[in-house]
Design a protein around this motif. Structure first.
Motif, mmCIF file in Angstrom:
data_model
loop_
_atom_site.group_PDB
_atom_site.id
_atom_site.type_symbol
_atom_site.label_atom_id
_atom_site.label_comp_id
_atom_site.label_asym_id
_atom_site.label_seq_id
_atom_site.Cartn_x
_atom_site.Cartn_y
_atom_site.Cartn_z
ATOM 1 N N ARG A 113 50.058 27.240 21.955
ATOM 2 C CA ARG A 113 50.269 28.670 22.153
ATOM 3 C C ARG A 113 51.336 29.200 21.191
ATOM 4 N NH1 ARG A 113 49.322 32.435 26.171
ATOM 5 N NH2 ARG A 113 50.756 34.206 26.140
ATOM 6 N N ASP A 150 48.374 37.543 25.047
ATOM 7 C CA ASP A 150 47.542 37.578 26.246
ATOM 8 C C ASP A 150 46.543 38.734 26.217
ATOM 9 O OD1 ASP A 150 48.603 35.332 27.438
ATOM 10 O OD2 ASP A 150 50.205 36.426 28.443
ATOM 11 N N GLU A 158 51.129 32.274 18.613
ATOM 12 C CA GLU A 158 52.119 33.356 18.607
ATOM 13 C C GLU A 158 52.685 33.565 17.202
ATOM 14 O OE1 GLU A 158 52.861 35.374 20.959
ATOM 15 O OE2 GLU A 158 52.581 34.431 22.915
ATOM 16 N N ALA A 212 45.182 27.600 24.788
ATOM 17 C CA ALA A 212 46.337 28.493 24.679
ATOM 18 C C ALA A 212 47.042 28.657 26.017
ATOM 19 C CB ALA A 212 45.901 29.850 24.144
ATOM 20 N N ARG A 229 40.770 29.581 24.537
ATOM 21 C CA ARG A 229 41.498 30.311 25.584
ATOM 22 C C ARG A 229 42.183 29.336 26.543
ATOM 23 N NH1 ARG A 229 37.649 33.333 27.032
ATOM 24 N NH2 ARG A 229 38.249 35.250 25.947
#
Length: 216
Positions: free
Chosen positions: A194, A18, A198, A187, A184
């Motif tokens: 996402r 984030d 990660e 995600a 963005r």
């Protein structure tokens, strides 16, 4: 809240995803700064734009075949234009969904020689239309505008050209121009995507220097 814009080679792993996706960090970082997230966004947007152009061109062929079939009173244009167009659109749609939901291979060189934003695409499309209309106006006889058949043909050609420019230029340029916002949003709304980011964040190291994982 303050952010670091010059991370060390390993500092990207010290921050959560984030942090790198935040709009605040992106706003205070030069647009030319290199990062892993920006490479992913650019590659993803380029692939999505290319396949979206294929979908659009296929749809234009379907429409052209149907219109010619109606105008000519024969189904001959359908198998020669509409069916191949539908196949192209369907195939490109499959690949579009595939590249949208996966992390792209940024090691491949992606060359984009077309406009990379909506504004650039509209300017390019407008220039093409102006040149086309200008050439016709300069070469056509003055009485040509009084011929309804010729005017109808010109309007049909212009409509087809506009559809083609929208499909092949404007749509892909818009997708590429919004590649960072698209990544963005993806995600934030797709847990599977996402998770891929990660995992990439946890394992990626810059092979050429000390670029951070973000900003986006």
């Amino acid at each position: 809240m303050s952010y670091q814009t010059g991370p060390s080679p390993l500092s990207h792993s010290a921050h959560p995803l984030d942090y790198w996706l935040s709009t605040e960090l992106s706003a205070i970082t030069p647009t030319s700064a290199r990062s892993r997230l920006r490479e992913i966004a650019h590659a993803r947007g380029s692939y999505m734009g290319a396949w979206a152009a294929g979908i659009g061109i296929g749809a234009v062929l379907v429409l052209l075949g149907a219109l010619l079939a109606i105008q000519l009173g024969t189904f001959a244009p359908v198998p020669s234009l509409s069916l191949p167009g539908a196949a192209i659109a369907l195939l490109c749609c499959v690949f579009y969904v595939r590249v949208r939901d996966r992390l792209p291979r940024t090691s491949r060189t992606i060359v984009n020689r077309g406009p990379g934003s909506l504004r650039g695409a509209l300017s390019f499309a407008g220039f093409i239309l102006i040149v086309f209309i200008g050439l016709f106006a300069l070469t056509a006889k003055p009485t040509a505008w009084e011929d309804p058949t010729l005017v109808q043909t010109l309007v049909s050609v212009l409509a087809f050209l506009v559809c083609l420019l929208v499909a092949a230029i404007i749509v892909p340029a818009t997708i590429m121009g919004r590649s960072r916002e698209s990544l963005r949003s993806k995600a934030a709304n797709d847990p599977r995507f996402r998770a891929l980011l990660e995992k990439d964040l946890a394992t990626w190291r810059d092979p050429f220097g000390d670029a951070g994982y973000g900003p986006l």
